[in-house]
Design a protein around this motif. Structure first.
Motif, short mmCIF file in Angstrom:
data_model
loop_
_atom_site.label_atom_id
_atom_site.label_comp_id
_atom_site.label_asym_id
_atom_site.label_seq_id
_atom_site.Cartn_x
_atom_site.Cartn_y
_atom_site.Cartn_z
N ASP A 134 0.91 -1.15 -0.07
CA ASP A 134 -0.10 -0.05 -0.12
C ASP A 134 1.03 1.28 0.12
O ASP A 134 1.51 1.72 0.94
N LEU A 135 0.94 2.04 -1.02
CA LEU A 135 1.84 3.09 -1.07
C LEU A 135 0.88 4.32 -1.42
O LEU A 135 1.44 5.58 -1.66
N GLY A 136 -0.53 4.32 -0.74
CA GLY A 136 -1.41 5.47 -0.45
C GLY A 136 -0.91 6.30 0.61
O GLY A 136 -0.05 6.25 1.15
N PHE A 137 -1.68 7.32 0.24
CA PHE A 137 -1.58 8.44 1.30
C PHE A 137 -3.02 8.60 1.92
O PHE A 137 -4.11 9.08 1.01
N TYR A 138 -3.35 8.75 3.13
CA TYR A 138 -4.70 8.85 3.67
C TYR A 138 -4.82 10.29 4.50
O TYR A 138 -4.21 10.41 5.41
N PRO A 139 -5.37 10.89 3.71
CA PRO A 139 -5.50 12.67 4.36
C PRO A 139 -5.89 12.79 5.90
O PRO A 139 -5.66 13.46 6.70
N GLN A 140 -6.93 11.80 6.08
CA GLN A 140 -7.66 11.71 7.41
C GLN A 140 -6.61 11.33 8.69
O GLN A 140 -6.74 11.56 9.74
N GLN A 141 -5.49 10.79 8.10
CA GLN A 141 -4.41 10.58 9.17
C GLN A 141 -3.73 12.04 9.38
O GLN A 141 -3.10 12.11 10.56
N LEU A 142 -3.68 12.99 8.58
CA LEU A 142 -3.31 14.21 8.60
C LEU A 142 -4.30 15.07 9.52
O LEU A 142 -3.72 15.81 10.53
N ILE A 143 -5.27 15.01 8.96
CA ILE A 143 -6.60 16.11 9.81
C ILE A 143 -7.76 15.10 9.69
O ILE A 143 -8.27 14.61 8.33
N SER A 144 -8.37 14.94 10.75
CA SER A 144 -9.35 13.82 10.90
C SER A 144 -10.65 14.31 9.85
O SER A 144 -11.31 13.38 9.59
N TYR A 145 -11.15 15.51 9.81
CA TYR A 145 -12.12 15.96 9.25
C TYR A 145 -12.00 16.42 7.82
O TYR A 145 -12.56 17.47 7.65
N VAL A 146 -10.90 15.94 6.95
CA VAL A 146 -10.88 16.46 5.88
C VAL A 146 -10.99 15.34 4.61
O VAL A 146 -11.06 14.04 5.25
N LYS A 147 -11.08 15.50 3.39
CA LYS A 147 -11.02 14.41 2.39
C LYS A 147 -10.61 15.00 1.21
O LYS A 147 -10.68 16.13 0.88
N ALA A 148 -9.71 14.23 0.50
CA ALA A 148 -8.98 14.63 -0.61
C ALA A 148 -9.90 14.64 -1.73
O ALA A 148 -10.86 14.06 -1.83
N THR A 149 -9.67 15.83 -2.70
CA THR A 149 -10.83 16.02 -3.83
C THR A 149 -9.92 15.86 -5.03
O THR A 149 -10.35 15.66 -6.37
N GLU A 150 -8.30 16.22 -5.01
CA GLU A 150 -7.66 16.65 -6.16
C GLU A 150 -6.37 15.90 -5.94
O GLU A 150 -5.81 16.30 -4.76
N VAL A 151 -5.60 15.42 -6.80
CA VAL A 151 -4.20 15.23 -7.00
C VAL A 151 -3.67 15.39 -7.71
O VAL A 151 -3.97 14.88 -9.17
N HIS A 152 -2.34 16.33 -8.04
CA HIS A 152 -1.60 16.43 -9.33
C HIS A 152 -0.21 16.56 -9.18
O HIS A 152 0.33 17.02 -8.49
N ALA A 153 0.53 15.97 -10.18
CA ALA A 153 1.79 15.93 -10.08
C ALA A 153 2.26 16.98 -11.19
O ALA A 153 1.66 16.83 -12.18
N LEU A 154 3.07 17.93 -10.52
CA LEU A 154 3.54 18.89 -11.36
C LEU A 154 4.97 18.75 -11.54
O LEU A 154 5.65 18.00 -10.99
#
Length: 360
Positions: free
Chosen positions: A327-347
């Motif tokens: 599992d190479l994933g990133f789980y935003p709620q481990q960072l802040i419990s009341y958020v959800k990811a909506t977008e991810v971009h590699a620039l």
């Protein structure tokens, strides 16, 4: 020094020398045509492992299907008995037999007789309810088993289709390899090179690739903490939070997590993440991308698009297995419990993640 210890050390050194001499390719760099043959040969090995895995899954599903069908047959037999009992109960209500019994209770000539008849009436009604409830419970259980049988059947058909596709794929690759080897100026040398590269992959490559993916999966668990420590990594704008991870910071983070990453470099380019490096005789290149997923929970998952080992690109079956195993994933709620990811971009040089405040 103890004689046994001396013998053990000598044996170990001999094995190390043998492994090095056997599994590290010693031929000159192959031509593009030979490289394609080697790549196809490696794909055959990996797809063959996938066929073995699918075959085992097929057997497991087949056994599960047989067990469910056997259980369903037993349940249906029990249901026939339950249906007859429930029918007797319902018929008694339909025919008014319970009403007649209630009339008898109400017509009792003494309090003692009334209480005795009423207790009997309640006992009978309670038994009726138990019979009907048991019938309903068994019926629901049988329906659930029927659904499980149907699901197992669908899964089994999917596995069979996948198995046939992979077998067809391996036949085509094998035919292409055979044609390529036969057309080669030195078929025996090429066959030897195929054997050597295959042995090197199975005995060294698989272990090393898995080791690096495991280290990366473990490091990703500490990524939320690392982000929190980076000044300016998170910018809030109303209900939106933007996380920006710079390429050099990410490489520094990984190197602090494991010495394995001292020989590798992670690059953020447009819509892609590229990992490239060399350790000893192993050269590895991984290309992939992140996506936002909401099932089974909100997450940012990494997908392996290309996996190149010592110049040979491995098939999708290998990439899929690595994604499944690590599992190479990133789980935003481990960072802040009341958020959800909506977008991810590699620039270029930056990985950008957008989060939204969510109190659901």
């Amino acid at each position: 020094m103890n004689t046994r210890i001396k013998i053990a050390i000598c044996t170990l050194l001999t094995l190390m020398v043998m492994l090095t001499s056997i599994y590290v390719p010693t031929f000159a760099a192959p031509s593009p045509e030979e490289n394609q043959i080697l790549q196809d040969s490696l794909s055959i090995v990996e797809i063959d492992h996938e066929i073995e895995r699918i075959s085992q899954e097929q057997q497991t599903l087949l056994q599960r299907q047989q067990e469910l069908r056997s259980s369903l047959a037993d349940q249906q037999e029990q249901m026939n008995l339950q249906r007859k009992r429930a029918g007797v109960v319902l018929r008694s209500y339909y025919m008014g037999e319970r009403d007649k019994l209630l009339s008898v209770v109400l017509g009792a000539k003494s309090i003692k007789q009334l209480l005795s008849l009423y207790d009997y009436y309640l006992l009978l009604i309670s038994h009726d309810q138990d019979v009907l409830q048991e019938y309903e419970s068994n019926y629901q259980f049988m329906r659930k088993t029927e659904q499980q049988v149907a699901q197992a059947t669908v899964e089994l058909e999917t596995v069979k289709t996948n198995l046939l596709a992979q077998r067809q794929r391996i036949l085509l690759l094998q035919s292409r390899v055979n044609d390529g080897v036969n057309a080669s100026e030195n078929p025996e040398t090429l066959r030897k090179l195929i054997g050597e590269m295959t042995a090197y992959w199975e005995n060294v490559g698989v272990y090393e690739v898995n080791k690096h993916f495991k280290a990366l999966a473990q490091a990703m668990q500490d990524l939320p903490q690392f982000i929190q420590q980076q000044q300016g990594a998170m910018v809030t704008n109303g209900k939106m939070i933007t996380i920006s991870i710079r390429e050099e910071e990410f490489n520094r983070f990984l190197k602090s997590e494991s010495e394995l990453f001292n020989h590798f470099n992670f690059s953020f380019v447009q819509d892609r993440i590229v990992v490239e490096g060399q350790q000893g005789t192993m050269k590895l290149r991984v290309e992939g991308h992140y996506t936002v997923e909401n099932e089974p929970k909100n997450s940012i998952l990494f997908h392996v698009d290309r996996l190149v080992f010592n110049g040979l690109e491995l098939p999708d079956t290998t990439r899929n297995k690595l994604e499944k195993d690590f599992d190479l994933g990133f789980y935003p709620q481990q960072l802040i419990s009341y958020v959800k990811a909506t977008e991810v971009h590699a620039l270029k040089g930056i990985l950008e993640v957008k989060l939204e405040l969510s109190f659901k």
